[in-house]
Design a protein around this motif. Structure first.
Motif, PDB file in Angstrom:
ATOM      1  N   ALA A  85      -3.350  48.774  28.514  1.00  0.00           N
ATOM      2  CA  ALA A  85      -2.838  47.407  28.390  1.00  0.00           C
ATOM      3  C   ALA A  85      -3.367  46.767  27.114  1.00  0.00           C
ATOM      4  CB  ALA A  85      -3.217  46.572  29.608  1.00  0.00           C
ATOM      5  N   GLU A  86      -4.635  46.997  26.806  1.00  0.00           N
ATOM      6  CA  GLU A  86      -5.210  46.444  25.580  1.00  0.00           C
ATOM      7  C   GLU A  86      -4.620  47.131  24.355  1.00  0.00           C
ATOM      8  OE1 GLU A  86      -7.504  43.933  23.142  1.00  0.00           O
ATOM      9  OE2 GLU A  86      -6.654  43.768  25.146  1.00  0.00           O
ATOM     10  N   LEU A  87      -4.380  48.426  24.432  1.00  0.00           N
ATOM     11  CA  LEU A  87      -3.744  49.131  23.323  1.00  0.00           C
ATOM     12  C   LEU A  87      -2.345  48.561  23.087  1.00  0.00           C
ATOM     13  CD1 LEU A  87      -4.373  51.481  21.349  1.00  0.00           C
ATOM     14  CD2 LEU A  87      -3.073  52.947  22.895  1.00  0.00           C
ATOM     15  N   GLN A  88      -1.628  48.273  24.154  1.00  0.00           N
ATOM     16  CA  GLN A  88      -0.295  47.693  24.047  1.00  0.00           C
ATOM     17  C   GLN A  88      -0.356  46.285  23.439  1.00  0.00           C
ATOM     18  OE1 GLN A  88       1.792  46.872  27.799  1.00  0.00           O
ATOM     19  NE2 GLN A  88       3.578  47.885  26.886  1.00  0.00           N
ATOM     20  N   ARG A  89      -1.335  45.490  23.845  1.00  0.00           N
ATOM     21  CA  ARG A  89      -1.498  44.138  23.299  1.00  0.00           C
ATOM     22  C   ARG A  89      -1.784  44.206  21.797  1.00  0.00           C
ATOM     23  NH1 ARG A  89      -4.776  40.688  21.316  1.00  0.00           N
ATOM     24  NH2 ARG A  89      -6.604  42.030  21.459  1.00  0.00           N
ATOM     25  N   ILE A  90      -2.680  45.097  21.415  1.00  0.00           N
ATOM     26  CA  ILE A  90      -3.036  45.231  20.000  1.00  0.00           C
ATOM     27  C   ILE A  90      -1.841  45.758  19.203  1.00  0.00           C
ATOM     28  CG2 ILE A  90      -4.470  46.533  18.378  1.00  0.00           C
ATOM     29  CD1 ILE A  90      -6.808  46.083  20.309  1.00  0.00           C
ATOM     30  N   ALA A  91      -1.057  46.655  19.784  1.00  0.00           N
ATOM     31  CA  ALA A  91       0.149  47.148  19.103  1.00  0.00           C
ATOM     32  C   ALA A  91       1.073  45.980  18.781  1.00  0.00           C
ATOM     33  CB  ALA A  91       0.871  48.184  19.951  1.00  0.00           C
ATOM     34  N   ALA A  92       1.235  45.052  19.716  1.00  0.00           N
ATOM     35  CA  ALA A  92       2.089  43.887  19.488  1.00  0.00           C
ATOM     36  C   ALA A  92       1.522  42.995  18.388  1.00  0.00           C
ATOM     37  CB  ALA A  92       2.263  43.092  20.779  1.00  0.00           C
ATOM     38  N   VAL A  93       0.220  42.767  18.403  1.00  0.00           N
ATOM     39  CA  VAL A  93      -0.418  41.931  17.379  1.00  0.00           C
ATOM     40  C   VAL A  93      -0.272  42.576  16.004  1.00  0.00           C
ATOM     41  CG1 VAL A  93      -2.640  41.027  16.553  1.00  0.00           C
ATOM     42  CG2 VAL A  93      -2.050  40.852  18.977  1.00  0.00           C
ATOM     43  N   LEU A  94      -0.523  43.872  15.918  1.00  0.00           N
ATOM     44  CA  LEU A  94      -0.416  44.568  14.634  1.00  0.00           C
ATOM     45  C   LEU A  94       1.021  44.601  14.137  1.00  0.00           C
ATOM     46  CD1 LEU A  94      -2.912  47.503  15.286  1.00  0.00           C
ATOM     47  CD2 LEU A  94      -3.295  45.450  13.877  1.00  0.00           C
ATOM     48  N   THR A  95       1.971  44.721  15.041  1.00  0.00           N
ATOM     49  CA  THR A  95       3.381  44.680  14.676  1.00  0.00           C
ATOM     50  C   THR A  95       3.743  43.307  14.126  1.00  0.00           C
ATOM     51  OG1 THR A  95       3.955  46.376  16.285  1.00  0.00           O
ATOM     52  CG2 THR A  95       5.751  44.946  15.530  1.00  0.00           C
ATOM     53  N   GLU A  96       3.294  42.238  14.802  1.00  0.00           N
ATOM     54  CA  GLU A  96       3.547  40.870  14.333  1.00  0.00           C
ATOM     55  C   GLU A  96       2.984  40.650  12.934  1.00  0.00           C
ATOM     56  OE1 GLU A  96       1.926  38.034  17.097  1.00  0.00           O
ATOM     57  OE2 GLU A  96       3.084  38.871  18.761  1.00  0.00           O
ATOM     58  N   ASP A  98       2.723  42.910  10.681  1.00  0.00           N
ATOM     59  CA  ASP A  98       3.285  43.933   9.810  1.00  0.00           C
ATOM     60  C   ASP A  98       2.211  44.900   9.319  1.00  0.00           C
ATOM     61  OD1 ASP A  98       5.556  45.124   8.722  1.00  0.00           O
ATOM     62  OD2 ASP A  98       5.273  44.127   6.787  1.00  0.00           O
ATOM     63  N   SER A  99       1.245  45.203  10.197  1.00  0.00           N
ATOM     64  CA  SER A  99       0.131  46.093   9.861  1.00  0.00           C
ATOM     65  C   SER A  99       0.266  47.475  10.482  1.00  0.00           C
ATOM     66  CB  SER A  99      -1.196  45.483  10.330  1.00  0.00           C
ATOM     67  OG  SER A  99      -1.474  44.310   9.633  1.00  0.00           O
ATOM     68  N   LEU A 100       1.015  47.581  11.574  1.00  0.00           N
ATOM     69  CA  LEU A 100       1.138  48.853  12.280  1.00  0.00           C
ATOM     70  C   LEU A 100       1.949  49.839  11.441  1.00  0.00           C
ATOM     71  CD1 LEU A 100       0.404  50.192  15.016  1.00  0.00           C
ATOM     72  CD2 LEU A 100       2.685  49.515  15.813  1.00  0.00           C
ATOM     73  N   VAL A 101       1.386  51.027  11.219  1.00  0.00           N
ATOM     74  CA  VAL A 101       2.084  52.033  10.418  1.00  0.00           C
ATOM     75  C   VAL A 101       2.378  53.311  11.183  1.00  0.00           C
ATOM     76  CG1 VAL A 101       1.236  51.141   8.212  1.00  0.00           C
ATOM     77  CG2 VAL A 101      -0.071  52.934   9.402  1.00  0.00           C
ATOM     78  N   GLY A 102       1.858  53.446  12.417  1.00  0.00           N
ATOM     79  CA  GLY A 102       2.129  54.637  13.195  1.00  0.00           C
ATOM     80  C   GLY A 102       1.501  54.573  14.562  1.00  0.00           C
ATOM     81  N   LYS A 110      -4.702  58.381  22.726  1.00  0.00           N
ATOM     82  CA  LYS A 110      -3.451  57.693  22.417  1.00  0.00           C
ATOM     83  C   LYS A 110      -3.805  56.704  21.310  1.00  0.00           C
ATOM     84  CE  LYS A 110      -2.381  60.016  26.033  1.00  0.00           C
ATOM     85  NZ  LYS A 110      -1.828  61.341  25.881  1.00  0.00           N
ATOM     86  N   ALA A 111      -3.164  56.813  20.154  1.00  0.00           N
ATOM     87  CA  ALA A 111      -3.659  56.135  18.962  1.00  0.00           C
ATOM     88  C   ALA A 111      -2.609  55.326  18.223  1.00  0.00           C
ATOM     89  CB  ALA A 111      -4.252  57.167  18.004  1.00  0.00           C
ATOM     90  N   LEU A 112      -3.063  54.170  17.732  1.00  0.00           N
ATOM     91  CA  LEU A 112      -2.289  53.334  16.819  1.00  0.00           C
ATOM     92  C   LEU A 112      -2.930  53.466  15.448  1.00  0.00           C
ATOM     93  CD1 LEU A 112      -2.188  50.028  18.906  1.00  0.00           C
ATOM     94  CD2 LEU A 112      -0.485  51.879  18.900  1.00  0.00           C
ATOM     95  N   TYR A 113      -2.119  53.424  14.408  1.00  0.00           N
ATOM     96  CA  TYR A 113      -2.628  53.444  13.037  1.00  0.00           C
ATOM     97  C   TYR A 113      -2.103  52.210  12.326  1.00  0.00           C
ATOM     98  CZ  TYR A 113      -3.972  58.141  14.165  1.00  0.00           C
ATOM     99  OH  TYR A 113      -4.561  59.235  14.773  1.00  0.00           O
ATOM    100  N   ALA A 114      -2.981  51.569  11.571  1.00  0.00           N
ATOM    101  CA  ALA A 114      -2.598  50.324  10.906  1.00  0.00           C
ATOM    102  C   ALA A 114      -3.377  50.167   9.609  1.00  0.00           C
ATOM    103  CB  ALA A 114      -2.865  49.138  11.835  1.00  0.00           C
ATOM    104  N   LEU A 120      -6.564  49.198   3.776  1.00  0.00           N
ATOM    105  CA  LEU A 120      -7.454  50.218   4.325  1.00  0.00           C
ATOM    106  C   LEU A 120      -6.961  50.598   5.715  1.00  0.00           C
ATOM    107  CD1 LEU A 120     -10.838  48.607   3.263  1.00  0.00           C
ATOM    108  CD2 LEU A 120      -9.596  50.456   2.125  1.00  0.00           C
ATOM    109  N   GLU A 121      -6.838  51.893   5.953  1.00  0.00           N
ATOM    110  CA  GLU A 121      -6.296  52.345   7.228  1.00  0.00           C
ATOM    111  C   GLU A 121      -7.370  52.381   8.302  1.00  0.00           C
ATOM    112  OE1 GLU A 121      -3.891  56.135   9.071  1.00  0.00           O
ATOM    113  OE2 GLU A 121      -3.393  55.449   7.053  1.00  0.00           O
ATOM    114  N   PHE A 122      -6.955  52.055   9.521  1.00  0.00           N
ATOM    115  CA  PHE A 122      -7.826  52.184  10.680  1.00  0.00           C
ATOM    116  C   PHE A 122      -6.989  52.642  11.862  1.00  0.00           C
ATOM    117  CE2 PHE A 122      -6.358  47.815  10.678  1.00  0.00           C
ATOM    118  CZ  PHE A 122      -6.005  47.588  11.999  1.00  0.00           C
ATOM    119  N   GLU A 123      -7.676  53.107  12.882  1.00  0.00           N
ATOM    120  CA  GLU A 123      -7.049  53.584  14.116  1.00  0.00           C
ATOM    121  C   GLU A 123      -7.603  52.764  15.274  1.00  0.00           C
ATOM    122  OE1 GLU A 123      -7.425  57.611  16.866  1.00  0.00           O
ATOM    123  OE2 GLU A 123      -7.668  57.799  14.700  1.00  0.00           O
ATOM    124  N   VAL A 124      -6.768  52.496  16.243  1.00  0.00           N
ATOM    125  CA  VAL A 124      -7.212  51.917  17.511  1.00  0.00           C
ATOM    126  C   VAL A 124      -6.740  52.885  18.576  1.00  0.00           C
ATOM    127  CG1 VAL A 124      -7.096  49.959  19.093  1.00  0.00           C
ATOM    128  CG2 VAL A 124      -6.996  49.562  16.621  1.00  0.00           C
TER     129      VAL A 124
END
Length: 168
Positions: A85-96, A98-102, A110-114, A120-124
């Motif tokens: 649920a927190e990964l999903q919340r952060i995905a939405a924030v990063l999308t808003e 325009d930071s999410l790249v993968g 299960k990983a988000l890249y932004a 500078l790239e980071f993973e959540v």
């Protein structure tokens, strides 16, 4: 005794306040020490560490990092969350932002890249609890279907800390 874990990361940034805002608003870090215009030290929500992320201002004229393109250097840092649920919340924030790249499914993670404001790239990531790992969770890199993972594991299932999967 050998090294046990990463204690903290320190990044050079162009605009300190912009980076502090990003890491606090997008990822939920809190400022524990701030030297305006020079440096800031941030702590993750559940951390007992004195700081988990240091940010040092180098100014707006600093060039982009060439690590991985023209120089050696750090590829990315990975921050861990407790639940999907927190990964999903952060995905939405990063999308808003325009930071999410993968977004990738690596089997046991299960990983988000932004990118942060300086590129500078980071993973959540969320780590599959060790007792839920199966043979189907082999190390891989395929597109992440976050909805399917929430259906499989549950939105509030606590992730496993330091999950490892033995190579067969």
């Amino acid at each position: 005794m050998p090294v046990q874990r990463l204690n903290h990361a320190v990044l050079y940034v162009r605009d300190l306040e912009r980076s502090v805002d990003f890491y606090t608003e997008a990822l939920g870090f809190r400022v524990v020490n701030h030297m305006p215009g020079r440096a800031a030290f941030l702590q993750a929500e559940a951390s007992t560490n004195d700081h988990d992320l240091g940010l040092f201002a180098v100014g707006s004229s600093a060039g982009a990092s060439q690590a991985g393109r023209a120089t050696v250097g750090l590829y990315h840092l990975a921050w861990e969350v407790d639940t999907l649920a927190e990964l999903q919340r952060i995905a939405a924030v990063l999308t808003e932002r325009d930071s999410l790249v993968g977004a990738s499914d690596h089997g046991s993670t299960k990983a988000l890249y932004a990118h942060d404001p300086d590129g500078l790239e980071f993973e959540v990531s969320w780590l599959v609890p060790a007792d839920l790992l199966t043979e189907d969770d082999q190390i891989k890199t395929v597109p992440l279907d976050l909805g399917a993972e929430i259906e499989r594991y549950g939105a509030q299932t606590k992730g496993g800390v330091g999950v490892s999967f033995a190579a067969g």
